[in-house]
Enzyme design. Structure first.
Site, mmCIF file in Angstrom:
data_model
loop_
_atom_site.group_PDB
_atom_site.id
_atom_site.type_symbol
_atom_site.label_atom_id
_atom_site.label_comp_id
_atom_site.label_asym_id
_atom_site.label_seq_id
_atom_site.Cartn_x
_atom_site.Cartn_y
_atom_site.Cartn_z
ATOM 1 N N THR A 80 0.874 -1.173 0.000
ATOM 2 C CA THR A 80 0.000 0.000 0.000
ATOM 3 C C THR A 80 0.903 1.212 0.000
ATOM 4 O O THR A 80 1.639 1.438 0.966
ATOM 5 C CB THR A 80 -0.928 0.013 1.230
ATOM 6 N N LYS A 136 -0.795 4.697 8.927
ATOM 7 C CA LYS A 136 -0.027 4.952 7.703
ATOM 8 C C LYS A 136 -0.943 5.036 6.492
ATOM 9 O O LYS A 136 -0.874 5.981 5.689
ATOM 10 C CB LYS A 136 1.024 3.850 7.519
ATOM 11 N N LYS A 149 -6.770 1.460 -3.640
ATOM 12 C CA LYS A 149 -6.528 0.818 -2.347
ATOM 13 C C LYS A 149 -6.679 1.815 -1.198
ATOM 14 O O LYS A 149 -7.234 1.488 -0.141
ATOM 15 C CB LYS A 149 -5.126 0.192 -2.318
#
Length: 292
Positions: free
Chosen positions: A99, A243, A174
């Site tokens: 990611t 994150k 994503k």
């Protein structure tokens, strides 16, 4: 000749991917030796080789799967000293299942192309259990012909592979997905904490939500924590959640999009991480958000 596959990042997700690339797919596999890996004994017994550096792994691979934490790690593996780009085979394909930030992804795609290869960003959805079962979902950005070329390898560890646009759009999608998923779970955690402090039976809350507007995958994943304090259904750390949502917020801000709601979720995650709970799982928010 079967595609020679290299895998960087044999963690919770990467270990399942590796098992299926070897077992279900029957592809020759080289993995990077790294202290963050899960134990490699079963992979080595099944025929996996171990490389000492990303460059050594690239020299042995037609296709390289990255399953690392985020953009800094992707850039280091590809372009750092002893990195993949130093020994990339002509025409090799890098599939980034991490990611990451879309801008970084596009920069790395250009660097891979300059080195004679091709890059697809193919982040995953679902959990480590699905990785081991070979039923992950991939959101793929990049050239469709390249995707068709590597599809047999991807099919060994996935259930659904969606082409969502050019390079960088896999990671854009994503980030959108994880914002919705983590945002739903954070909302449920706060509701569960509030309900318990107000004397509401958590099992009754889950039942009411499941029969109404709160039903869905997020509730199914959060219910064990809401009812019994079992956070293991979603082994995804608050560090990683913060994150991902920080990446999403940066993407939204760069696009001039609103981000008021994600700001609130980021504040909640930041507070939990700052209090030393970064390695707790997202469902642990039910416990962490309670106030004395």
């Amino acid at each position: 000749m079967k595609t020679a596959v290299g895998l960087v990042g044999v963690g919770l997700m990467g270990h399942g991917i590796a098992r299926n690339v070897l077992g279900r797919g029957g592809f020759p596999l080289t993995v990077l030796d790294h202290p963050g890996n899960q134990p490699l004994d079963d992979l080595i017994a099944a025929g996996a080789r171990v490389a000492s550096s990303p460059a050594a792994l690239a020299a042995a691979s037609d296709m390289i799967i990255l399953c690392v934490t985020g953009s800094p790690q992707v850039e280091a593996v590809l372009a750092g000293e002893g990195g993949v780009l130093e020994a990339l085979r002509p025409g090799a394909v890098v599939v980034d299942c991490s990611t990451a930030m879309p801008e970084s992804t596009q920069k790395m795609a250009a660097a891979v192309e300059a080195a004679g290869g091709r890059l697809l960003d193919a982040p995953m959805t679902r959990t480590a259990r699905h990785a081991h079962e070979g039923t992950l979902n991939l959101l793929v950005g990049g050239d469709e012909a390249t995707l068709r070329e590597v599809r047999p390898v991807l099919d060994s560890f996935t259930e659904n592979v969606s082409h969502v646009g050019p390079v960088g759009f896999g990671h854009r999608m994503k980030l959108l997905h994880n914002y919705v998923s983590i945002g739903f779970m954070a909302l449920l955690a706060e509701a569960a904490a509030s309900a318990e402090l107000a004397g509401v039976d958590p099992a009754v809350l889950v039942d009411v939500l499941a029969k109404g507007g709160g039903a869905g995958v997020a509730l199914q994943r959060m219910a064990p924590s809401m009812v019994a304090g079992d956070a293991g259904a979603v082994p995804f750390t608050l560090d990683n959640a913060l994150k991902d949502l920080s990446y999403f917020r940066a993407m939204a801000e760069a696009a001039g999009a609103p981000h008021e709601i994600v700001d609130g979720v980021v504040r909640a995650l930041t507070g939990a991480v700052a209090a030393g709970h970064g390695q707790a799982y997202v469902p642990d928010l039910v416990r962490l958000l309670k106030r004395p």
